[in-house]
Motif scaffolding. Structure first.
Motif, PDB file in Angstrom:
ATOM      1  N   LEU A  49     -11.018   2.328   4.178  1.00 32.08           N
ATOM      2  CA  LEU A  49     -10.505   0.996   4.502  1.00 32.08           C
ATOM      3  C   LEU A  49      -9.079   0.824   3.998  1.00 32.08           C
ATOM      4  O   LEU A  49      -8.236   0.224   4.668  1.00 32.08           O
ATOM      5  N   SER A  50      -8.793   1.354   2.806  1.00 32.22           N
ATOM      6  CA  SER A  50      -7.438   1.276   2.259  1.00 32.22           C
ATOM      7  C   SER A  50      -6.458   2.054   3.128  1.00 32.22           C
ATOM      8  O   SER A  50      -5.387   1.548   3.484  1.00 32.22           O
ATOM      9  N   ALA A  51      -6.847   3.296   3.491  1.00 33.23           N
ATOM     10  CA  ALA A  51      -5.962   4.128   4.304  1.00 33.23           C
ATOM     11  C   ALA A  51      -5.763   3.536   5.698  1.00 33.23           C
ATOM     12  O   ALA A  51      -4.642   3.503   6.222  1.00 33.23           O
ATOM     13  N   TRP A  52      -6.852   3.061   6.309  1.00 33.80           N
ATOM     14  CA  TRP A  52      -6.775   2.473   7.652  1.00 33.80           C
ATOM     15  C   TRP A  52      -5.875   1.235   7.660  1.00 33.80           C
ATOM     16  O   TRP A  52      -5.021   1.074   8.535  1.00 33.80           O
ATOM     17  N   SER A  53      -6.057   0.358   6.674  1.00 35.37           N
ATOM     18  CA  SER A  53      -5.256  -0.867   6.607  1.00 35.37           C
ATOM     19  C   SER A  53      -3.786  -0.537   6.391  1.00 35.37           C
ATOM     20  O   SER A  53      -2.906  -1.112   7.044  1.00 35.37           O
ATOM     21  N   LEU A  76       0.791 -10.369  12.916  1.00 37.22           N
ATOM     22  CA  LEU A  76      -0.135 -11.088  12.035  1.00 37.22           C
ATOM     23  C   LEU A  76      -1.107 -10.128  11.356  1.00 37.22           C
ATOM     24  O   LEU A  76      -1.443 -10.278  10.182  1.00 37.22           O
ATOM     25  N   ILE A  77      -1.538  -9.111  12.088  1.00 37.44           N
ATOM     26  CA  ILE A  77      -2.460  -8.132  11.524  1.00 37.44           C
ATOM     27  C   ILE A  77      -1.822  -7.420  10.332  1.00 37.44           C
ATOM     28  O   ILE A  77      -2.475  -7.167   9.319  1.00 37.44           O
ATOM     29  N   THR A  78      -0.532  -7.112  10.439  1.00 35.58           N
ATOM     30  CA  THR A  78       0.118  -6.385   9.340  1.00 35.58           C
ATOM     31  C   THR A  78       0.184  -7.228   8.079  1.00 35.58           C
ATOM     32  O   THR A  78       0.076  -6.692   6.971  1.00 35.58           O
ATOM     33  N   THR A  79       0.362  -8.524   8.221  1.00 35.92           N
ATOM     34  CA  THR A  79       0.490  -9.355   7.025  1.00 35.92           C
ATOM     35  C   THR A  79      -0.793  -9.337   6.208  1.00 35.92           C
ATOM     36  O   THR A  79      -0.743  -9.403   4.980  1.00 35.92           O
ATOM     37  N   PHE A  80      -1.932  -9.221   6.870  1.00 38.82           N
ATOM     38  CA  PHE A  80      -3.195  -9.094   6.145  1.00 38.82           C
ATOM     39  C   PHE A  80      -3.429  -7.649   5.700  1.00 38.82           C
ATOM     40  O   PHE A  80      -3.865  -7.391   4.576  1.00 38.82           O
ATOM     41  N   ALA A  84      -3.675 -14.839  10.345  1.00 39.85           N
ATOM     42  CA  ALA A  84      -3.446 -13.450   9.942  1.00 39.85           C
ATOM     43  C   ALA A  84      -4.726 -12.815   9.409  1.00 39.85           C
ATOM     44  O   ALA A  84      -5.041 -11.660   9.718  1.00 39.85           O
ATOM     45  N   ILE A  85      -5.476 -13.571   8.600  1.00 34.75           N
ATOM     46  CA  ILE A  85      -6.715 -13.032   8.040  1.00 34.75           C
ATOM     47  C   ILE A  85      -7.735 -12.782   9.146  1.00 34.75           C
ATOM     48  O   ILE A  85      -8.409 -11.742   9.179  1.00 34.75           O
ATOM     49  N   TYR A  86      -7.834 -13.709  10.082  1.00 30.05           N
ATOM     50  CA  TYR A  86      -8.780 -13.572  11.194  1.00 30.05           C
ATOM     51  C   TYR A  86      -8.467 -12.327  12.023  1.00 30.05           C
ATOM     52  O   TYR A  86      -9.342 -11.493  12.274  1.00 30.05           O
ATOM     53  N   GLN A  87      -7.207 -12.196  12.447  1.00 31.11           N
ATOM     54  CA  GLN A  87      -6.825 -11.048  13.266  1.00 31.11           C
ATOM     55  C   GLN A  87      -6.939  -9.755  12.474  1.00 31.11           C
ATOM     56  O   GLN A  87      -7.392  -8.724  12.991  1.00 31.11           O
ATOM     57  N   GLY A  88      -6.538  -9.809  11.197  1.00 31.44           N
ATOM     58  CA  GLY A  88      -6.579  -8.609  10.367  1.00 31.44           C
ATOM     59  C   GLY A  88      -7.988  -8.111  10.126  1.00 31.44           C
ATOM     60  O   GLY A  88      -8.246  -6.899  10.164  1.00 31.44           O
ATOM     61  N   VAL A  89      -8.925  -9.022   9.867  1.00 32.16           N
ATOM     62  CA  VAL A  89     -10.318  -8.629   9.639  1.00 32.16           C
ATOM     63  C   VAL A  89     -10.910  -8.006  10.897  1.00 32.16           C
ATOM     64  O   VAL A  89     -11.644  -7.010  10.831  1.00 32.16           O
TER      65      VAL A  89
END
Length: 460
Positions: free
Chosen positions: A90-94, A356-360, A415-420
């Protein structure tokens, strides 16, 4: 065991590692920050100070973690060592998601500054060509090897640091308190202004992990990763804080709030004329290209480390001249595709959603790394660990976790919604990679027997 792909001569020394951290932190956003936070009043300077303390705490934690695990991959390595493969993935993917999407955003942001410097005309075709060149020139430098990456990063950091520092220091001599405006604008209380301005400033320090992420390419990483993280963060903080303060004091507040180029307006105020815009635009181009050079390397490091552990495709785990070439190419291609989307389908909002995804996504590795340090400290069984250092490290780890949590909160609901959602997509990738990994000690003959309990459980 150290990650030693490539010869020692290809590794980054302390100055280059500091430049990598500082160059990745200072991108293109600094040139608009004073105008972005001016509507909240000078309380935003206080917010910057608070954030700086949090960023330095995070930098110190990365230094401590690199002492334990001085390997390429940084936050990914720490999360996996503490919590297992899934947390590491999850860390690497994010982190990987954040790097190539933010590279596209940086390239698009640099187009306007480029036209100011060259005096060229703006059109969709010309803008796309400039943005793609901004992505692929750093990619080619990375493919040439870590020596080129380090040299370009050092030179670009110096070239962008000096003019910003010049404006920051010289601006103090033109400082007029009457230009500052109120401590809090709009009649609100100071805590509201502090929180609102902090939400804009929160991502100013993304990149503090850069030395830890490239620990395998840093000489003596146990010592130099921590030093580079702290020195690079402090160097960026000096530019941020002094630069914002100088612009606040040199440009009248009512003009600053409406400014689209606050540093250029500050230079014009100090020296007269209208050449400040070209000077600052040139510094912005250098700053963005330097950031793209560093972030292109970062985009390959997390998948490289994960591939070594079987959590990313094996091709990501190969290096040439000290650089994971497949990771560099994959990030450049994906960022190019996103840039094409921006200039052809931008009105559909696809680009904005991915940003937005990147900010999360940037915050997930930070949270996991800080939590990993808490875990290591709580489970440390070394008899020689001094209590005073244990307490100090725990305070730093909890402070870094709180800072990272604040980053998540500041990202906003969208951002949190799209990122999750994008994070959940990664779970499918993890399932595919995990299924392909051989079970330790198992043979092909063992596989049907190992599957029987699972099949029986399903039937029941």
């Amino acid at each position: 065991m150290h990650d030693t792909d490539g010869t020692n001569s290809r590794r980054f020394g302390l100055p280059t590692a500091v430049a990598l951290v500082m160059g990745n932190i200072i991108g293109g956003g600094i040139f608009l920050l004073p105008a972005s936070v001016a509507p909240f009043g000078t309380v935003s300077l206080l917010a910057f100070g608070v954030l700086t303390i949090g960023a330095i705490a995070l930098a110190l934690v990365f230094g401590r973690l690199a002492e334990r695990h001085p390997r390429t991959g940084g936050p990914y390595v720490y999360a996996r060592e503490a919590f297992g493969d899934f947390a590491g993935f999850l860390s690497a993917w994010s982190y990987w998601t954040m790097t190539w999407v933010s590279n596209a955003a940086l390239a698009v942001a640099g187009v306007g500054y480029f036209h100011v410097v060259t005096g060229g005309t703006s059109s969709k075709g010309a803008d796309l060509a400039v943005a793609l060149a901004a992505l692929w020139l750093p990619a080619l430098a990375n493919l040439a090897g870590t020596r080129w990456v380090g040299a370009i990063q050092l030179i670009s950091t110096v070239l962008k640091f000096l003019p910003l520092l010049f404006v920051a220091i010289v601006g103090l001599f033109y400082f007029d308190p009457a230009n500052l405006g109120a401590f809090t604008e709009g009649g609100g209380n100071w805590t509201g202004g502090l929180t609102a301005s902090a939400a804009i400033l929160l991502y100013s320090y993304v990149g503090v992990e850069s030395a830890a992420m490239s620990a395998g390419e840093v000489r003596d990483p146990e010592r130099n990763v921590g030093r580079a993280s702290v020195l690079g963060t402090i160097g960026a903080a000096v530019v941020y804080l002094l630069g914002t303060l100088s612009v606040f004091g040199a440009v009248p507040h009512d003009k600053l709030v409406k400014s689209t180029a606050p540093f250029s307006d500050a230079v014009d105020t100090m020296f007269g004329g209208h050449w400040g815009g070209t000077l600052i635009a040139a510094a912005a181009v250098i700053s963005i290209m330097g950031a793209l050079n560093g972030w292109t390397l970062m985009s390959a490091q997390a998948p490289y480390a994960a591939a070594k552990d079987g959590l990313f495709p094996a091709s990501f785990g190969k290096k040439r001249r000290g650089v994971p070439t497949v990771g560099v190419l994959a990030a450049a291609v994906l960022a190019s595709l996103l840039t094409l989307v921006n200039y052809t389908l931008g009105e559909g909002g696809v680009f904005e959603i991915l940003v937005l995804i990147t900010t999360f996504s940037a915050t997930v590795p930070y949270l996991l790394a800080a939590a990993a340090q808490v875990y290591f400290l709580l489970t440390d069984r070394r008899d020689k660990v001094r209590m005073d250092r244990l307490v100090r490290d725990m305070v730093l780890a909890l402070g870094a976790f709180a800072f990272s949590f604040w980053l998540v909160a500041g990202a906003g609901y969208a951002a949190i919604y799209q990122g999750v959602l994008f994070l959940f997509v990664g779970i499918l990738v993890y399932a595919w990679m995990a299924a392909r990994r051989p079970v330790p000690g198992a043979t092909q003959e063992d596989a049907p027997e190992a599957a029987e309990p699972v099949a029986e459980a399903v039937r029941q």
